[in-house]
Scaffold this active site. Structure first.
Site, PDB file in Angstrom:
ATOM      1  N   SER A 143       0.811  -1.030   0.022  1.00 20.58           N
ATOM      2  CA  SER A 143      -0.022  -0.223  -0.075  1.00 20.58           C
ATOM      3  C   SER A 143       0.753   1.318  -0.166  1.00 20.58           C
ATOM      4  O   SER A 143       0.613   2.303  -0.459  1.00 20.58           O
ATOM      5  CB  SER A 143      -0.874  -0.010   1.408  1.00 20.58           C
ATOM      6  OG  SER A 143      -1.881  -0.999   1.152  1.00 20.58           O
ATOM      7  N   HIS A 187       1.318   4.652   4.566  1.00 26.58           N
ATOM      8  CA  HIS A 187       0.584   5.027   3.371  1.00 26.58           C
ATOM      9  C   HIS A 187       1.015   6.560   3.253  1.00 26.58           C
ATOM     10  O   HIS A 187       1.283   6.934   2.100  1.00 26.58           O
ATOM     11  CB  HIS A 187      -0.803   5.329   3.993  1.00 26.58           C
ATOM     12  CG  HIS A 187      -1.479   3.488   3.911  1.00 26.58           C
ATOM     13  ND1 HIS A 187      -2.876   3.559   4.303  1.00 26.58           N
ATOM     14  CD2 HIS A 187      -1.063   2.496   3.604  1.00 26.58           C
ATOM     15  CE1 HIS A 187      -2.869   2.163   4.132  1.00 26.58           C
ATOM     16  NE2 HIS A 187      -2.074   1.537   3.915  1.00 26.58           N
TER      17      HIS A 187
END
Length: 318
Positions: free
Chosen positions: A176, A228
């Protein structure tokens, strides 16, 4: 592939036809210039790595609470151990998960990269790879494998660094951070090539909403939101450097240069300023992040509220 000037680009805007003063026409202009192959390879590699991890996990020989036992040594850990249908956290740690102590004290720097090829389970893998394929293929078709591949790997590395600076009592895995790097690059590409798009306001709002929602979901357990954020910031800065388009006027002059024609510069002043600022910020941030990491410092000491940006537990999925 050939796209029309009225076709929507990855960010939702429309590429302007340089021969029509900004108005949308049906004239075809080449937009997707490369065949995508690096992103499909990335997806396949992640799937292969997951299969290898499950092979070494070998749940039936280590536990009596496995799921899908008909899969043999590829059986999943129990929902209590791993609700994402995957291996145990100990197996992930052995295979290269992000672990602050092993990176700083044992100098296993390779974990900063290997963690982005590991996934906590089938659900985790499918979610990440679908998004990587959806976003990455179009970007690679437009900008080529070198630039998109660089953004993917470097932004993933940036996400690992930021994660280690805040989460030092947990392991972390997942692609991610690299995925958010692609999202960040899409945003900076829209900003630095602002004059080449129609419907730019709509495209900007759509991207900000997508990023905002995903970062908001990152505060839920057991997601590593610092990875992230780090990946997004890395991709955002790299997008200014790698995804810049020449001005349409410069491209026109290059193709049909007539005597006495005033040659436009390849990039406008705003683009050059953004490139310089992004270069300085990226180098400074990347270097200082590595220095702080290997000093063994914890940034939570200096930011008392930052822990609220990410859920904290023993295992983190990015």
């Amino acid at each position: 592939m050939i796209s029309t000037a009225a076709e929507e680009d990855p960010e939702g805007g429309r590429r302007r036809d340089p021969n029509n003063d900004g108005e949308t026409t049906t004239t075809t202009i080449p937009d997707l210039r490369w065949r995508s192959w690096i992103i499909p390879i990335v997806v396949i590699a992640n799937v292969v790595v997951f299969i290898v991890v499950m092979y070494f996990n070998d749940c039936p020989h280590k536990s009596h609470h496995c799921l899908a036992k008909f899969l043999g040594r590829f059986s999943f850990e129990s929902f209590k151990s791993n609700p994402l249908l995957g291996p145990s956290s100990s197996t992930l740690e052995k295979m290269g998960a992000l672990a602050w102590g092993k990176i700083v004290h044992k100098r296993q720097v390779w974990r900063l990269l290997t963690c982005m090829w590991l996934h906590a389970g089938v659900i985790h893998l499918l979610a990440n790879m679908c998004c990587v394929a959806f976003i990455g293929v179009r970007l690679e078709q437009q900008f080529g494998f070198v630039r998109v591949g660089t953004i993917y790997l470097v932004s993933g590395f940036c996400g690992s660094i930021l994660s280690c600076l805040f989460l030092q009592n947990a392991i972390s895995v997942g692609a991610s951070s690299a995925l958010f790097g692609l999202l960040g690059a899409m945003l900076s590409e829209l900003l630095i090539n602002w004059t080449t798009y129609d419907n730019k306001g709509v495209a900007l709002i759509m991207l900000l909403v997508i990023v905002g929602v995903n970062l908001g979901l990152g505060t839920l357990p057991p997601v590593d939101n610092f990875a992230h954020i780090g990946g997004f910031l890395g991709g955002f800065l790299l997008g200014f450097l790698l995804l810049i388009h020449p001005q349409f006027e410069w491209e026109e002059n290059r193709v049909s240069l007539m005597p006495g024609t005033i040659v436009k510069p390849k990039y406008n002043t705003c683009q050059l300023v953004l490139c310089i600022i992004a270069s300085i910020v990226f180098v400074a941030g990347f270097t200082s992040g590595l220095v702080i990491l290997f000093r063994g410092d914890n940034l939570n000491r200096y930011c008392k509220w930052c822990h609220k940006l990410s859920y904290s537990s023993k295992s983190q999925w990015t």
